[in-house]
Design a protein around this motif. Structure first.
Motif, PDB file in Angstrom:
ATOM      1  N   UNK B 110       0.839  -1.196   0.000  1.00 26.42           N
ATOM      2  CA  UNK B 110       0.000   0.000   0.000  1.00 26.42           C
ATOM      3  C   UNK B 110       0.870   1.240   0.000  1.00 26.42           C
ATOM      4  N   UNK B 111       0.327   2.262  -0.659  1.00 27.74           N
ATOM      5  CA  UNK B 111       1.027   3.542  -0.762  1.00 27.74           C
ATOM      6  C   UNK B 111       0.261   4.524   0.100  1.00 27.74           C
ATOM      7  N   UNK B 112       0.959   5.100   1.063  1.00 22.26           N
ATOM      8  CA  UNK B 112       0.297   6.042   1.954  1.00 22.26           C
ATOM      9  C   UNK B 112       0.820   7.435   1.705  1.00 22.26           C
ATOM     10  N   UNK B 113      -0.072   8.401   1.675  1.00 19.49           N
ATOM     11  CA  UNK B 113       0.360   9.761   1.423  1.00 19.49           C
ATOM     12  C   UNK B 113      -0.566  10.748   2.117  1.00 19.49           C
ATOM     13  N   UNK B 114       0.013  11.914   2.371  1.00 16.86           N
ATOM     14  CA  UNK B 114      -0.762  13.007   2.972  1.00 16.86           C
ATOM     15  C   UNK B 114      -0.677  14.191   2.048  1.00 16.86           C
ATOM     16  N   UNK B 115      -1.650  15.091   2.165  1.00 14.55           N
ATOM     17  CA  UNK B 115      -1.509  16.343   1.435  1.00 14.55           C
ATOM     18  C   UNK B 115      -1.792  16.213  -0.046  1.00 14.55           C
ATOM     19  N   UNK B 116      -2.721  15.324  -0.387  1.00 12.61           N
ATOM     20  CA  UNK B 116      -3.127  15.155  -1.776  1.00 12.61           C
ATOM     21  C   UNK B 116      -3.663  16.479  -2.335  1.00 12.61           C
ATOM     22  N   UNK B 117      -3.065  17.006  -3.389  1.00  9.75           N
ATOM     23  CA  UNK B 117      -3.530  18.311  -3.886  1.00  9.75           C
ATOM     24  C   UNK B 117      -4.943  18.258  -4.472  1.00  9.75           C
ATOM     25  N   UNK B 118      -5.411  17.045  -4.856  1.00 12.42           N
ATOM     26  CA  UNK B 118      -6.741  16.973  -5.461  1.00 12.42           C
ATOM     27  C   UNK B 118      -7.855  17.261  -4.448  1.00 12.42           C
ATOM     28  N   UNK B 119      -7.586  17.032  -3.152  1.00 14.70           N
ATOM     29  CA  UNK B 119      -8.672  17.181  -2.185  1.00 14.70           C
ATOM     30  C   UNK B 119      -8.664  18.532  -1.493  1.00 14.70           C
ATOM     31  N   UNK B 120      -7.818  19.438  -1.985  1.00  8.38           N
ATOM     32  CA  UNK B 120      -7.776  20.786  -1.415  1.00  8.38           C
ATOM     33  C   UNK B 120      -9.158  21.426  -1.520  1.00  8.38           C
ATOM     34  N   UNK B 121      -9.646  22.024  -0.488  1.00 11.00           N
ATOM     35  CA  UNK B 121     -10.930  22.733  -0.418  1.00 11.00           C
ATOM     36  C   UNK B 121     -12.137  21.793  -0.382  1.00 11.00           C
ATOM     37  N   UNK B 122     -11.942  20.460  -0.367  1.00 12.75           N
ATOM     38  CA  UNK B 122     -13.094  19.567  -0.525  1.00 12.75           C
ATOM     39  C   UNK B 122     -13.618  19.068   0.808  1.00 12.75           C
ATOM     40  N   UNK B 123     -14.952  19.013   0.902  1.00 12.03           N
ATOM     41  CA  UNK B 123     -15.598  18.366   2.044  1.00 12.03           C
ATOM     42  C   UNK B 123     -16.608  17.405   1.457  1.00 12.03           C
ATOM     43  N   UNK B 124     -16.666  16.185   1.962  1.00 12.18           N
ATOM     44  CA  UNK B 124     -17.642  15.230   1.453  1.00 12.18           C
ATOM     45  C   UNK B 124     -18.939  15.358   2.238  1.00 12.18           C
ATOM     46  N   UNK B 125     -20.056  15.678   1.570  1.00  6.71           N
ATOM     47  CA  UNK B 125     -21.311  15.726   2.318  1.00  6.71           C
ATOM     48  C   UNK B 125     -21.751  14.311   2.712  1.00  6.71           C
ATOM     49  N   UNK B 126     -22.677  14.240   3.668  1.00 12.43           N
ATOM     50  CA  UNK B 126     -23.081  12.966   4.238  1.00 12.43           C
ATOM     51  C   UNK B 126     -23.581  11.977   3.195  1.00 12.43           C
ATOM     52  N   UNK B 127     -24.354  12.481   2.197  1.00 10.40           N
ATOM     53  CA  UNK B 127     -24.934  11.509   1.262  1.00 10.40           C
ATOM     54  C   UNK B 127     -23.903  10.953   0.289  1.00 10.40           C
ATOM     55  N   UNK B 128     -22.687  11.519   0.269  1.00  8.91           N
ATOM     56  CA  UNK B 128     -21.651  10.971  -0.608  1.00  8.91           C
ATOM     57  C   UNK B 128     -20.526  10.364   0.201  1.00  8.91           C
ATOM     58  N   UNK B 129     -20.844   9.822   1.376  1.00 11.07           N
ATOM     59  CA  UNK B 129     -19.744   9.334   2.198  1.00 11.07           C
ATOM     60  C   UNK B 129     -19.083   8.091   1.623  1.00 11.07           C
ATOM     61  N   UNK B 130     -19.733   7.426   0.640  1.00 13.03           N
ATOM     62  CA  UNK B 130     -19.082   6.275   0.018  1.00 13.03           C
ATOM     63  C   UNK B 130     -18.351   6.646  -1.249  1.00 13.03           C
TER      64      UNK B 130
END
Lengths: 142, 186
Positions: B110-130
């Motif tokens: 497995x490859x573990x990483x932090x600070x993925x630039x793609x998820x900057x500014x993103x919040x997952x709402x409850x209905x898209x938790x999957x």
């Protein structure tokens, strides 16, 4: 189920996607670059788009800004090498600038300069045609 | 100098020569892409599959870029492959440092990483938790490895958007492909 296969739909989708990005970009850039100052005239706003926005999104200012001779509500922003069309090999490459047109549209609409923006390839330069509504023109000339 | 340090250095130096794009523009473009997919397909599972498919198409082209820019020669074993992806690939394309941890047997990592630039500014709402938001990256790895004769399956196991401390992509090697050449004369 898949409505993606009609090309007109694809490029309209690109524009809509860019619109959302534009709305967020102007918030971010106004705060960061301008100290939350609001532009009042069309030319000032377009200069903001041409320099600050382009520099922050694409790393360099846009190549040119011109006003149309024929129509008083149309302005043109030129970009010789739009990044959205860079690695696409088929004939639809130029139409992918619809995304950037959407971004410009979002930015201008959010700044209360309502307009429609389209992109056209002219002499190997990408032209973004910005047509403001008559209300905006009237407000600007007063 | 150990191989891993060499790889990390190569990743850093290649990253500095790569042409760069504004990471916020990238993040917002990716967000617009995912939003459009959700609007079109409605179902989160289908969106996850589509993102992975898109990533696969990116990966089959990206591997050429990777090999051209870094000049790495053939990896001798899966360990080197895993470290190439994490230390060189992730660094040069995303600008982040990734770590490799080994799975249950020698064919899984497995490859573990932090600070993925793609998820900057993103919040997952409850209905898209999957929603596997970064599933594109899983597809990229699968596509790139397919072009070097390795069939793998990838899975986004942990995601910073879902509250985990790191993001994790779990890679399982299914088989090595033999190169097939079309017979010219006979």
């Amino acid at each position: 189920m898949h409505t993606l296969f009609c090309t007109k739909y694809v490029f309209n989708s690109l524009s809509e996607a860019g619109y959302g990005v534009g709305l967020r970009a102007i918030e971010l850039l106004s705060f960061r670059e301008k100290g939350c100052r609001k532009e009042r005239s069309i030319i000032q706003m377009l200069n903001f788009v041409r320099t600050t926005v382009w520099k922050s999104l694409f790393g360099r200012p846009a190549d040119d800004l011109q006003i149309s001779n024929a129509k008083k509500n149309e302005y043109y922003i030129y970009d010789n090498d739009p990044v959205t069309c860079k690695y696409i090999s088929n004939s639809n490459a130029a139409r992918c600038a619809a995304y950037t047109a959407g971004i410009i549209n979002g930015i201008l609409d959010a700044a209360e300069f309502t307009c429609t923006v389209s992109s056209i390839l002219n002499n190997n330069r990408m032209v973004f045609v910005i047509a403001f509504t008559s209300k905006v023109i009237a407000r600007d000339s007063s | 100098m150990s191989l891993h340090t060499k790889m990390a250095r190569l990743g850093d130096s290649t990253f500095s020569t790569m042409e760069k794009v504004n990471s916020e523009l990238l993040a917002m473009t990716y967000g617009a892409l995912v939003t459009t997919l959700i609007k079109d397909f409605q179902d989160v599972k289908v969106v996850n599959t589509e993102l992975e498919k898109m990533g696969y198409n990116i990966g089959v082209r990206l591997i050429d870029e990777f090999l051209a820019k870094t000049g790495v020669t053939q990896c001798r074993n899966l360990k080197e492959t895993a470290h190439s992806i994490a230390k060189i690939g992730f660094k040069m394309f995303l600008g982040i440092n990734a770590e490799v941890t080994w799975g249950a047997d020698a064919r899984q990592f497995s490859i573990e990483f932090k600070g993925n630039p793609l998820i900057e500014f993103v919040e997952l709402p409850e209905k898209f938790k999957n929603l596997d938001y970064s599933n594109l990256l899983c597809g990229v790895i699968r596509g790139a490895l397919h072009m070097v004769q390795m069939v793998v399956t990838t899975e986004l196991r942990k995601s910073e958007l879902k509250g985990d401390p790191v993001s994790e992509i779990y890679v399982t090697l299914k088989q090595h492909l033999a190169e097939k050449f079309k017979g010219e004369d006979d």
